[in-house]
Design a protein around this motif. Sequence first.
Motif, PDB file in Angstrom:
ATOM      1  N   LEU A  27      45.227  57.152  28.769  1.00 26.76           N
ATOM      2  CA  LEU A  27      44.453  56.219  29.589  1.00 26.76           C
ATOM      3  C   LEU A  27      42.996  56.638  29.540  1.00 26.76           C
ATOM      4  CD1 LEU A  27      44.297  53.885  31.684  1.00 26.76           C
ATOM      5  CD2 LEU A  27      44.683  55.627  33.445  1.00 26.76           C
ATOM      6  N   THR A  28      42.138  55.733  29.102  1.00 28.26           N
ATOM      7  CA  THR A  28      40.714  56.011  29.000  1.00 28.26           C
ATOM      8  C   THR A  28      39.956  55.019  29.873  1.00 28.26           C
ATOM      9  OG1 THR A  28      41.018  56.735  26.720  1.00 28.26           O
ATOM     10  CG2 THR A  28      38.773  56.254  27.410  1.00 28.26           C
ATOM     11  N   LEU A  29      39.124  55.562  30.749  1.00 25.14           N
ATOM     12  CA  LEU A  29      38.299  54.750  31.637  1.00 25.14           C
ATOM     13  C   LEU A  29      36.838  55.014  31.312  1.00 25.14           C
ATOM     14  CD1 LEU A  29      40.129  55.639  34.973  1.00 25.14           C
ATOM     15  CD2 LEU A  29      40.587  53.691  33.473  1.00 25.14           C
ATOM     16  N   ASN A  30      36.070  53.965  31.103  1.00 24.44           N
ATOM     17  CA  ASN A  30      34.638  54.095  30.876  1.00 24.44           C
ATOM     18  C   ASN A  30      33.919  53.600  32.120  1.00 24.44           C
ATOM     19  OD1 ASN A  30      35.854  54.390  28.352  1.00 24.44           O
ATOM     20  ND2 ASN A  30      34.047  53.642  27.297  1.00 24.44           N
ATOM     21  N   LEU A  31      33.140  54.495  32.730  1.00 22.26           N
ATOM     22  CA  LEU A  31      32.364  54.154  33.926  1.00 22.26           C
ATOM     23  C   LEU A  31      30.888  54.154  33.595  1.00 22.26           C
ATOM     24  CD1 LEU A  31      34.017  56.342  36.725  1.00 22.26           C
ATOM     25  CD2 LEU A  31      34.747  54.131  35.841  1.00 22.26           C
ATOM     26  N   LYS A  32      30.139  53.324  34.318  1.00 20.58           N
ATOM     27  CA  LYS A  32      28.686  53.333  34.144  1.00 20.58           C
ATOM     28  C   LYS A  32      28.002  53.084  35.481  1.00 20.58           C
ATOM     29  CE  LYS A  32      28.119  48.499  32.851  1.00 20.58           C
ATOM     30  NZ  LYS A  32      27.678  47.568  31.826  1.00 20.58           N
ATOM     31  N   THR A  33      26.765  53.554  35.562  1.00 20.04           N
ATOM     32  CA  THR A  33      25.925  53.308  36.721  1.00 20.04           C
ATOM     33  C   THR A  33      24.490  53.124  36.250  1.00 20.04           C
ATOM     34  OG1 THR A  33      25.248  54.084  38.906  1.00 20.04           O
ATOM     35  CG2 THR A  33      25.466  55.763  37.211  1.00 20.04           C
ATOM     36  N   TYR A  34      23.726  52.414  37.043  1.00 15.03           N
ATOM     37  CA  TYR A  34      22.308  52.221  36.769  1.00 15.03           C
ATOM     38  C   TYR A  34      21.471  52.944  37.823  1.00 15.03           C
ATOM     39  CZ  TYR A  34      23.552  48.759  33.271  1.00 15.03           C
ATOM     40  OH  TYR A  34      24.062  48.140  32.168  1.00 15.03           O
ATOM     41  N   ILE A  35      22.006  53.981  38.415  1.00 12.09           N
ATOM     42  CA  ILE A  35      21.352  54.688  39.513  1.00 12.09           C
ATOM     43  C   ILE A  35      20.005  55.290  39.096  1.00 12.09           C
ATOM     44  CG2 ILE A  35      22.470  56.938  39.169  1.00 12.09           C
ATOM     45  CD1 ILE A  35      22.082  55.267  42.572  1.00 12.09           C
ATOM     46  N   GLY A  37      17.743  53.934  37.035  1.00 13.18           N
ATOM     47  CA  GLY A  37      16.841  52.924  36.481  1.00 13.18           C
ATOM     48  C   GLY A  37      17.548  51.962  35.556  1.00 13.18           C
ATOM     49  N   ASP A  38      16.796  51.492  34.555  1.00 13.77           N
ATOM     50  CA  ASP A  38      17.312  50.464  33.650  1.00 13.77           C
ATOM     51  C   ASP A  38      18.294  50.981  32.614  1.00 13.77           C
ATOM     52  OD1 ASP A  38      15.892  48.514  34.949  1.00 13.77           O
ATOM     53  OD2 ASP A  38      14.169  48.639  33.590  1.00 13.77           O
ATOM     54  N   ASP A  39      18.241  52.268  32.321  1.00 12.10           N
ATOM     55  CA  ASP A  39      19.151  52.835  31.329  1.00 12.10           C
ATOM     56  C   ASP A  39      20.426  53.301  32.020  1.00 12.10           C
ATOM     57  OD1 ASP A  39      17.341  52.473  29.233  1.00 12.10           O
ATOM     58  OD2 ASP A  39      16.327  54.355  29.713  1.00 12.10           O
ATOM     59  N   PRO A  40      21.581  52.821  31.566  1.00 14.06           N
ATOM     60  CA  PRO A  40      22.825  53.206  32.236  1.00 14.06           C
ATOM     61  C   PRO A  40      23.219  54.653  31.943  1.00 14.06           C
ATOM     62  CG  PRO A  40      23.314  51.884  30.306  1.00 14.06           C
ATOM     63  CD  PRO A  40      21.819  51.897  30.452  1.00 14.06           C
ATOM     64  N   VAL A  41      23.893  55.251  32.900  1.00 10.28           N
ATOM     65  CA  VAL A  41      24.539  56.541  32.712  1.00 10.28           C
ATOM     66  C   VAL A  41      26.015  56.241  32.539  1.00 10.28           C
ATOM     67  CG1 VAL A  41      25.049  58.786  33.738  1.00 10.28           C
ATOM     68  CG2 VAL A  41      22.826  57.699  34.160  1.00 10.28           C
ATOM     69  N   ARG A  42      26.618  56.780  31.482  1.00 12.38           N
ATOM     70  CA  ARG A  42      28.008  56.452  31.150  1.00 12.38           C
ATOM     71  C   ARG A  42      28.866  57.707  31.075  1.00 12.38           C
ATOM     72  NH1 ARG A  42      28.254  51.187  29.032  1.00 12.38           N
ATOM     73  NH2 ARG A  42      26.216  50.329  28.562  1.00 12.38           N
ATOM     74  N   PHE A  43      30.069  57.578  31.610  1.00  9.10           N
ATOM     75  CA  PHE A  43      31.065  58.644  31.534  1.00  9.10           C
ATOM     76  C   PHE A  43      32.384  58.072  31.058  1.00  9.10           C
ATOM     77  CE2 PHE A  43      28.140  60.996  34.113  1.00  9.10           C
ATOM     78  CZ  PHE A  43      28.407  62.329  33.836  1.00  9.10           C
ATOM     79  N   MET A  44      33.126  58.896  30.338  1.00  6.94           N
ATOM     80  CA  MET A  44      34.476  58.554  29.911  1.00  6.94           C
ATOM     81  C   MET A  44      35.420  59.523  30.624  1.00  6.94           C
ATOM     82  SD  MET A  44      36.168  58.627  26.091  1.00  6.94           S
ATOM     83  CE  MET A  44      34.894  57.554  25.454  1.00  6.94           C
ATOM     84  N   VAL A 125      28.977  60.385  28.138  1.00 11.86           N
ATOM     85  CA  VAL A 125      28.748  59.726  26.847  1.00 11.86           C
ATOM     86  C   VAL A 125      27.436  58.931  26.845  1.00 11.86           C
ATOM     87  CG1 VAL A 125      31.169  59.645  26.177  1.00 11.86           C
ATOM     88  CG2 VAL A 125      30.223  57.776  27.527  1.00 11.86           C
ATOM     89  N   THR A 126      26.551  59.266  27.751  1.00 10.18           N
ATOM     90  CA  THR A 126      25.243  58.591  27.844  1.00 10.18           C
ATOM     91  C   THR A 126      24.457  58.813  26.579  1.00 10.18           C
ATOM     92  OG1 THR A 126      25.231  58.892  30.220  1.00 10.18           O
ATOM     93  CG2 THR A 126      23.135  58.383  29.187  1.00 10.18           C
TER      94      THR A 126
END
Length: 126
Positions: A27-35, A37-44, A125-126
């Motif tokens: 099971l792989t979940l990809n999360l993101k936030t824009y906390i 600014g405009d460039d997202p921060v991504r985690f798997m 994975v940002t």
Amino acid sequence: MNTAIDEVTNNYQDWSLDKLSYVDGLLTLNLKTYIKGDDPVRFMIVFTNTVLFETYDESTHFHDYHQNRDSGVIGVYSDSSLLEYAQTKTNTFSLNNNKLFHYSVMTTNEIIHVLTNIEPQVINVT
């Protein structure tokens, strides 16, 4: 369960589920936030040997999703009705050497519950 995700922001409502993928227990979940600014921060988040997973809308699960759960976007439960169900009504516990853990990943719109016997991997994975 504090992870690198919580170092960015530990408010689960800042995170959104970008993608969910499940194949043969992986099971792989990809999360993101824009906390930041405009460039997202991504985690798997990767769960191996996933025995069971369920996805709920946050609002349909609102009254008890923190009960017996530690803190963090990814949390592990010390006790839960899902674990009790798996132990008493299914054979998943015996097939996994009586060692299953209940994790949940909370985002602004979803709560994903996962039963597994292996701690998830969290990868920036940002």
